[in-house]
Motif scaffolding. Sequence first.
Motif, mmCIF file in Angstrom:
data_model
loop_
_atom_site.group_PDB
_atom_site.id
_atom_site.type_symbol
_atom_site.label_atom_id
_atom_site.label_comp_id
_atom_site.label_asym_id
_atom_site.label_seq_id
_atom_site.Cartn_x
_atom_site.Cartn_y
_atom_site.Cartn_z
ATOM 1 N N SER A 9 -12.083 12.763 21.730
ATOM 2 C CA SER A 9 -10.958 13.687 21.235
ATOM 3 C C SER A 9 -9.678 12.477 20.986
ATOM 4 O O SER A 9 -9.795 11.530 21.642
ATOM 5 C CB SER A 9 -10.685 14.777 22.140
ATOM 6 N N GLN A 10 -8.739 13.237 20.099
ATOM 7 C CA GLN A 10 -7.588 12.232 19.981
ATOM 8 C C GLN A 10 -6.602 12.399 21.358
ATOM 9 O O GLN A 10 -5.969 11.461 21.731
ATOM 10 C CB GLN A 10 -6.855 13.163 18.718
ATOM 11 N N ARG A 11 -6.717 13.654 21.907
ATOM 12 C CA ARG A 11 -6.001 13.662 23.094
ATOM 13 C C ARG A 11 -6.383 12.678 24.406
ATOM 14 O O ARG A 11 -5.983 12.399 25.060
ATOM 15 C CB ARG A 11 -5.903 15.399 23.751
ATOM 16 N N PHE A 12 -7.868 12.755 24.472
ATOM 17 C CA PHE A 12 -8.470 11.905 25.774
ATOM 18 C C PHE A 12 -9.049 10.856 25.464
ATOM 19 O O PHE A 12 -9.677 9.949 26.166
ATOM 20 C CB PHE A 12 -9.386 13.151 26.660
ATOM 21 N N GLY A 13 -9.183 10.605 24.114
ATOM 22 C CA GLY A 13 -9.857 9.234 23.502
ATOM 23 C C GLY A 13 -11.164 9.423 24.013
ATOM 24 O O GLY A 13 -11.896 10.782 23.674
ATOM 25 N N ALA A 33 -28.776 5.169 30.727
ATOM 26 C CA ALA A 33 -29.807 4.055 30.687
ATOM 27 C C ALA A 33 -31.469 4.787 30.726
ATOM 28 O O ALA A 33 -32.246 4.582 30.065
ATOM 29 C CB ALA A 33 -29.737 3.013 31.786
ATOM 30 N N LEU A 34 -31.332 5.885 31.497
ATOM 31 C CA LEU A 34 -32.490 6.589 31.845
ATOM 32 C C LEU A 34 -32.622 7.758 30.983
ATOM 33 O O LEU A 34 -33.738 7.899 30.457
ATOM 34 C CB LEU A 34 -32.553 7.202 33.193
ATOM 35 N N PHE A 35 -31.666 8.465 30.598
ATOM 36 C CA PHE A 35 -31.703 9.852 29.790
ATOM 37 C C PHE A 35 -31.029 9.712 28.637
ATOM 38 O O PHE A 35 -30.938 10.810 28.093
ATOM 39 C CB PHE A 35 -31.381 10.865 30.804
ATOM 40 N N GLY A 36 -30.338 8.732 28.250
ATOM 41 C CA GLY A 36 -29.557 8.747 27.117
ATOM 42 C C GLY A 36 -28.171 9.241 27.272
ATOM 43 O O GLY A 36 -27.783 9.635 28.366
ATOM 44 N N SER A 37 -27.276 9.308 26.005
ATOM 45 C CA SER A 37 -26.098 9.616 26.178
ATOM 46 C C SER A 37 -25.675 10.624 24.840
ATOM 47 O O SER A 37 -26.393 10.522 24.022
ATOM 48 C CB SER A 37 -25.155 8.500 26.135
ATOM 49 N N VAL A 38 -24.904 11.671 25.088
ATOM 50 C CA VAL A 38 -24.504 12.513 24.244
ATOM 51 C C VAL A 38 -22.862 12.570 24.030
ATOM 52 O O VAL A 38 -22.255 12.495 24.841
ATOM 53 C CB VAL A 38 -24.754 14.049 24.434
ATOM 54 N N ASP A 39 -22.525 12.300 22.744
ATOM 55 C CA ASP A 39 -21.080 12.231 22.474
ATOM 56 C C ASP A 39 -20.933 13.601 21.894
ATOM 57 O O ASP A 39 -21.182 14.203 20.979
ATOM 58 C CB ASP A 39 -20.712 11.256 21.366
ATOM 59 N N VAL A 40 -19.937 14.352 22.925
ATOM 60 C CA VAL A 40 -19.070 15.689 22.360
ATOM 61 C C VAL A 40 -17.959 15.592 21.624
ATOM 62 O O VAL A 40 -17.036 14.920 22.089
ATOM 63 C CB VAL A 40 -18.861 16.515 23.697
ATOM 64 N N LEU A 41 -17.989 15.945 20.311
ATOM 65 C CA LEU A 41 -16.970 15.499 19.493
ATOM 66 C C LEU A 41 -16.011 16.551 19.314
ATOM 67 O O LEU A 41 -16.367 18.039 19.121
ATOM 68 C CB LEU A 41 -17.500 15.124 17.786
ATOM 69 N N SER A 42 -14.748 16.260 19.350
ATOM 70 C CA SER A 42 -13.649 17.400 19.117
ATOM 71 C C SER A 42 -13.490 18.162 17.976
ATOM 72 O O SER A 42 -13.950 17.500 16.955
ATOM 73 C CB SER A 42 -12.379 16.686 19.429
ATOM 74 N N ARG A 43 -13.395 19.544 17.935
ATOM 75 C CA ARG A 43 -13.508 20.236 16.984
ATOM 76 C C ARG A 43 -12.542 19.732 15.898
ATOM 77 O O ARG A 43 -12.465 19.949 14.714
ATOM 78 C CB ARG A 43 -13.030 21.599 17.027
ATOM 79 N N ARG A 44 -11.192 18.887 16.416
ATOM 80 C CA ARG A 44 -10.291 18.434 15.332
ATOM 81 C C ARG A 44 -11.015 17.615 14.470
ATOM 82 O O ARG A 44 -10.540 17.558 13.152
ATOM 83 C CB ARG A 44 -9.378 17.646 16.207
ATOM 84 N N TRP A 149 -6.815 25.133 14.533
ATOM 85 C CA TRP A 149 -5.397 24.391 14.723
ATOM 86 C C TRP A 149 -4.969 23.460 15.549
ATOM 87 O O TRP A 149 -5.434 23.450 16.690
ATOM 88 C CB TRP A 149 -4.578 26.023 14.805
ATOM 89 N N PRO A 150 -3.953 22.786 15.245
ATOM 90 C CA PRO A 150 -3.535 21.632 16.192
ATOM 91 C C PRO A 150 -2.756 21.981 17.159
ATOM 92 O O PRO A 150 -2.616 21.267 18.270
ATOM 93 C CB PRO A 150 -2.979 20.654 15.042
ATOM 94 N N ALA A 151 -1.937 23.270 17.015
ATOM 95 C CA ALA A 151 -0.960 23.582 17.942
ATOM 96 C C ALA A 151 -1.108 25.228 18.253
ATOM 97 O O ALA A 151 -2.197 25.665 17.769
ATOM 98 C CB ALA A 151 0.278 23.496 17.436
ATOM 99 N N GLU A 152 -0.349 25.658 19.122
ATOM 100 C CA GLU A 152 -0.512 27.144 19.297
ATOM 101 C C GLU A 152 -0.593 27.760 18.078
ATOM 102 O O GLU A 152 0.334 27.660 17.114
ATOM 103 C CB GLU A 152 0.800 27.295 20.448
ATOM 104 N N VAL A 153 -1.612 28.914 18.207
ATOM 105 C CA VAL A 153 -1.537 29.329 17.013
ATOM 106 C C VAL A 153 -0.461 30.597 16.913
ATOM 107 O O VAL A 153 -0.161 31.359 17.802
ATOM 108 C CB VAL A 153 -2.995 30.408 17.210
#
Length: 358
Positions: A9-13, A33-44, A149-153
């Motif tokens: 994410s942009q907020r947490f890198g 190493a054993l089970f692979g990795s998954v990258d969860v991508l921000s909706r942004r 939306w990037p900020a409060e709606v």
Amino acid sequence: MQPRIRFISQRFGISQNPHAWEAPDQSGWLKSALFGSVDVLSRRYCSHESKPIHTNMSRDEARKSLYLQARASSPFANPGIFMQFGKTRANIWTWDREAGAADLDLSSRNTVPESALHAPADGLVLRQSLDGYEGQAWRDGELMQSQWWPAEVRADQWSLFCLSVEKLGLNPVQDPVLLPTDYDRTSIPANDLPARSLLESVRISHWAVVAAAFILLPAIYLGLRYYNLSSQEARKQTELAALWQEKSTQRSAVAAINSALSKTQEISELFNDSHPLPILSRAIARVLDLGARVERVDYDYGDFRVMFTISENFDQSSLVRALESDPEITGVTLEPTGQNAFWNLRFREITMPAGAAS
């Protein structure tokens, strides 16, 4: 065990734990190493579409069709694509693999949009995202529409979202309750890409390759060793069988010679005359006893020539001594022919009355 999960994410890198209340995962490298990795991508970073699944198509045909549509309609030149099929609709997220700040990685192929991890809801909901906020419209457990939306709606933004989903037959919600970011980490959804694209998206961990090499290489080595030893054993058995057959043939030949010798001796005694066959048979028997193989025999008025091939352990002097001790043989010579392993044995018959030889 679940794969290692990273949030982008942009907020947490890039972080395993985007929320402060979560304990750090110290075994992240081991899980990867054993089970692979998954990258969860921000909706942004994602563009979202929800499309109906045509009932006149098979699931594979629908995957291919929607995949091609997603590539064509995506606003990105080199899009990453994640497809999630439901009962009647398919949700498609695309993102730009080449975008992002210097500390962000959007090129990963094993990527899941954060919206795909949300638990199903009912109607219109507003969720807090990794970056900003996401409005979602749900019906019968399927995500029908999404907006970020990037900020409060603001109220006017939410009203426009409600108007955009009226065609879906959903009732507008004037004051939505803000749902916190909640992810189902126990069940990572699979990417419903077509088979070919899915194969292209598979990424094998370097550690998994190393681990597989440590397991496979010794197994391959032991398998080859077993094959070589088995082949050598089979060759030895074949050679032993051939040697036994050759020895049997030689023994049969000696027996035939001795039988012929007995008959010839009787004829010679009857006519009171000598015959060359007994001498020749004794000489050939000596040659065969030493492991040689007789190739040719010539006789010319008392002169004998026997051509034979020898083995590695052939004792030449023993053959010469054995023939020189025969009272009916003289002039024994043994010499190579010039061909590999071929020898000539020459000797002469001592003329003497029949029956005088021992």
